[in-house]
Design an enzyme around this catalytic site. Structure first.
Site, mmCIF file in Angstrom:
data_model
loop_
_atom_site.group_PDB
_atom_site.id
_atom_site.type_symbol
_atom_site.label_atom_id
_atom_site.label_comp_id
_atom_site.label_asym_id
_atom_site.label_seq_id
_atom_site.Cartn_x
_atom_site.Cartn_y
_atom_site.Cartn_z
ATOM 1 N N SER A 134 3.720 -18.005 28.054
ATOM 2 C CA SER A 134 2.454 -18.650 27.720
ATOM 3 C C SER A 134 2.736 -20.139 27.553
ATOM 4 O O SER A 134 3.878 -20.583 27.608
ATOM 5 C CB SER A 134 1.846 -18.052 26.437
ATOM 6 O OG SER A 134 2.740 -18.169 25.353
ATOM 7 N N LEU A 170 -0.751 -9.503 12.246
ATOM 8 C CA LEU A 170 -0.909 -8.706 13.462
ATOM 9 C C LEU A 170 -0.877 -9.634 14.656
ATOM 10 O O LEU A 170 -1.628 -10.612 14.711
ATOM 11 C CB LEU A 170 -2.245 -7.947 13.436
ATOM 12 C CG LEU A 170 -2.674 -7.268 14.750
ATOM 13 C CD1 LEU A 170 -1.734 -6.106 15.102
ATOM 14 C CD2 LEU A 170 -4.123 -6.778 14.658
ATOM 15 N N ASP A 171 -0.013 -9.339 15.626
ATOM 16 C CA ASP A 171 0.052 -10.118 16.869
ATOM 17 C C ASP A 171 -0.476 -9.245 18.001
ATOM 18 O O ASP A 171 0.190 -8.301 18.440
ATOM 19 C CB ASP A 171 1.491 -10.564 17.138
ATOM 20 C CG ASP A 171 1.598 -11.572 18.272
ATOM 21 O OD1 ASP A 171 0.563 -12.180 18.615
ATOM 22 O OD2 ASP A 171 2.700 -11.751 18.805
ATOM 23 N N GLY A 175 3.701 -9.747 23.710
ATOM 24 C CA GLY A 175 4.679 -10.164 24.703
ATOM 25 C C GLY A 175 6.050 -9.604 24.394
ATOM 26 O O GLY A 175 6.199 -8.447 23.980
ATOM 27 N N TRP A 176 7.074 -10.459 24.547
ATOM 28 C CA TRP A 176 8.447 -10.031 24.286
ATOM 29 C C TRP A 176 8.882 -10.324 22.844
ATOM 30 O O TRP A 176 10.051 -10.250 22.524
ATOM 31 C CB TRP A 176 9.388 -10.672 25.296
ATOM 32 C CG TRP A 176 9.292 -10.056 26.655
ATOM 33 C CD1 TRP A 176 9.919 -8.922 27.111
ATOM 34 C CD2 TRP A 176 8.511 -10.523 27.763
ATOM 35 N NE1 TRP A 176 9.585 -8.662 28.411
ATOM 36 C CE2 TRP A 176 8.716 -9.634 28.850
ATOM 37 C CE3 TRP A 176 7.654 -11.611 27.957
ATOM 38 C CZ2 TRP A 176 8.109 -9.792 30.091
ATOM 39 C CZ3 TRP A 176 7.039 -11.769 29.185
ATOM 40 C CH2 TRP A 176 7.274 -10.873 30.235
ATOM 41 N N SER A 197 2.522 -3.018 27.557
ATOM 42 C CA SER A 197 3.619 -3.067 28.525
ATOM 43 C C SER A 197 4.817 -2.288 27.993
ATOM 44 O O SER A 197 5.359 -2.614 26.931
ATOM 45 C CB SER A 197 4.014 -4.520 28.790
ATOM 46 O OG SER A 197 5.285 -4.595 29.420
ATOM 47 N N GLN A 200 7.908 -4.630 27.742
ATOM 48 C CA GLN A 200 7.876 -5.488 26.564
ATOM 49 C C GLN A 200 8.160 -4.683 25.301
ATOM 50 O O GLN A 200 8.939 -5.106 24.436
ATOM 51 C CB GLN A 200 6.515 -6.179 26.459
ATOM 52 C CG GLN A 200 6.281 -7.230 27.535
ATOM 53 C CD GLN A 200 4.920 -7.891 27.428
ATOM 54 O OE1 GLN A 200 4.018 -7.388 26.749
ATOM 55 N NE2 GLN A 200 4.751 -9.013 28.113
ATOM 56 N N CYS A 357 -1.861 -22.549 39.578
ATOM 57 C CA CYS A 357 -2.277 -22.622 38.179
ATOM 58 C C CYS A 357 -2.000 -24.005 37.601
ATOM 59 O O CYS A 357 -2.823 -24.563 36.866
ATOM 60 C CB CYS A 357 -1.575 -21.547 37.358
ATOM 61 S SG CYS A 357 -2.180 -19.879 37.683
#
Length: 393
Positions: A134, A170-171, A175-176, A197, A200, A357
């Site tokens: 990100s 809380l996330d 991600g990783w 995922s 992940q 992008c």
């Protein structure tokens, strides 16, 4: 003859920089004034009906398949098309078709796994050591040290929450795991991360074990919509709401509100447009199935409708442009390994995605904004000024 006439009209309106075009029949044209810095070579003609159906998909596929080659800076070329009001990006005649989308829990899981479960080994080739996928946050002229910029981004987010040790976080879309594990180790929070995922999830589990954070940090392979009646003091969500779909945005922010304790604080960081929301057919089909970039006022409306109040908003457009440029440099430094792992078509696709992008952020077509919000009167539990966000801890 009709085909060439169409191409000349189409391409002459696409870019705001001089571009040379080599056609499949051996002829060439230059569009725009001045010496061309970029050359587009058509190895074969792309059917007109495919371009008029969705130019983004047709041209993206042609590049992936080697039917089009670009000699020059792809980012600069695409940025010029975004900046040109007459280009196909802004003309509904060339956006007649968009891939179908579904954002059911089953479809969302499939969409996430299509992108993020390509494999940790792939992402490790070109992301930094934190495996943060990100927008980074570049401070003090630090424009090249991506790892430090990602760690600075995590700190920037967590500082905005004004977190107190012993409280819970809380996330959503963890991600990783770098943000959630930093919150546990550095800020003394009890953290929960959720992801769809498998790759992940497995890595975060191993990182929790390696760091001895069992009992302080947990990760769940779970849809954020299924967290039940649990509540947290703080919520973070980075690069997540772009995946929930236009029809689910309101529900997403309602869920954030539902999972927050009274006077809880949330920091939501995601790709947004200063204009209205948008899809991109090629990216939706090949990179982020189910993706939708919401408009700024769209997000603000949903936040307010969900019962929360905004304390702060911060655009980070230029930071994401730079992040993508470094990612693409890293990617191309490992291009031979990527091709061996994923194949030539995938490699061309991913290189174009990263540069496209970067161009989209560079042109201002999209932005990335951090929304800091509270469940309760705006800022009641936060300091009165922004000074606390930049203080050393």
């Amino acid at each position: 003859m009709l085909e060439k006439t169409f191409y000349k009209s189409f391409l002459s309106k696409t870019f705001n920089i001089p571009v040379k075009v080599n056609y499949w029949d051996g002829t060439s044209d230059v569009y725009g004034d001045g010496q061309p810095k970029t050359t587009i070579t058509f190895r074969e003609a792309i059917p007109i009906k495919e371009i008029t159906r969705n130019a983004s998909i047709a041209l993206g596929e042609a590049y992936m398949d080697g039917k089009i080659d670009i000699d020059g800076n792809i980012q600069e070329l695409i940025e010029s098309a975004y900046e040109n009001a007459d280009s196909f990006f802004h003309n509904s005649k060339f956006i007649k078709f968009l891939p179908k989308q579904s954002h059911s829990e089953k479809s969302s899981k499939s969409d996430v796994q299509d992108h993020y479960d390509i494999g940790n080994d792939f992402y490790k080739l070109w992301l930094d050591d934190t495996l943060t996928y990100s927008c980074a946050y570049f401070t003090n002229g630090n424009h090249d040290d991506l790892k430090q910029a990602q760690l600075d981004k995590v700190d920037h987010i967590l500082k905005k929450l004004n977190p107190k040790p012993g409280k819970t976080l809380l996330d959503i879309g963890c991600g990783w795991g770098t943000l959630m594990l930093t919150a546990a180790e550095k800020y003394g929070l009890k953290v929960t991360g959720v992801t769809l995922s498998q790759e992940q999830f497995d890595l975060v589990q191993s990182r929790i074990h390696e760091k001895g954070l069992e009992g302080v940090a947990e990760v769940r392979l779970e849809d954020y919509r299924e967290l039940g009646k649990e509540q947290w003091d703080y919520i973070t969500s980075v690069g997540m709401f772009e995946h929930v779909g236009k029809e689910n945005l309101g529900i997403y922010f309602q869920d954030v509100n539902r999972y927050l304790k009274d006077d809880g604080v949330a920091l939501i960081h995601g790709i947004t447009r200063q204009q209205g929301g948008a899809y991109n057919g090629w990216i939706n089909k090949y990179i982020f199935p189910g993706g939708y970039v919401p408009g700024l006022t769209e997000n603000v409306g949903h936040i307010v409708d969900a019962g929360m109040q905004i304390f702060d908003m911060e655009p980070l457009r230029r930071h994401y442009q730079r992040t993508l440029e470094i990612w693409d440099d890293n990617f191309n430094a490992k291009r031979a390994e990527v091709e061996q792992m994923m194949g030539t078509r995938f490699t061309r696709m991913w290189d174009m995605y990263l540069q496209a992008c970067a161009a989209s952020f560079q042109s201002g077509n999209i932005d990335v904004i951090q929304f800091l919000m509270t469940k309760g009167p705006s800022g009641r539990v936060l300091p009165a000024t922004r000074d606390y966000m930049y203080a050393n801890k």
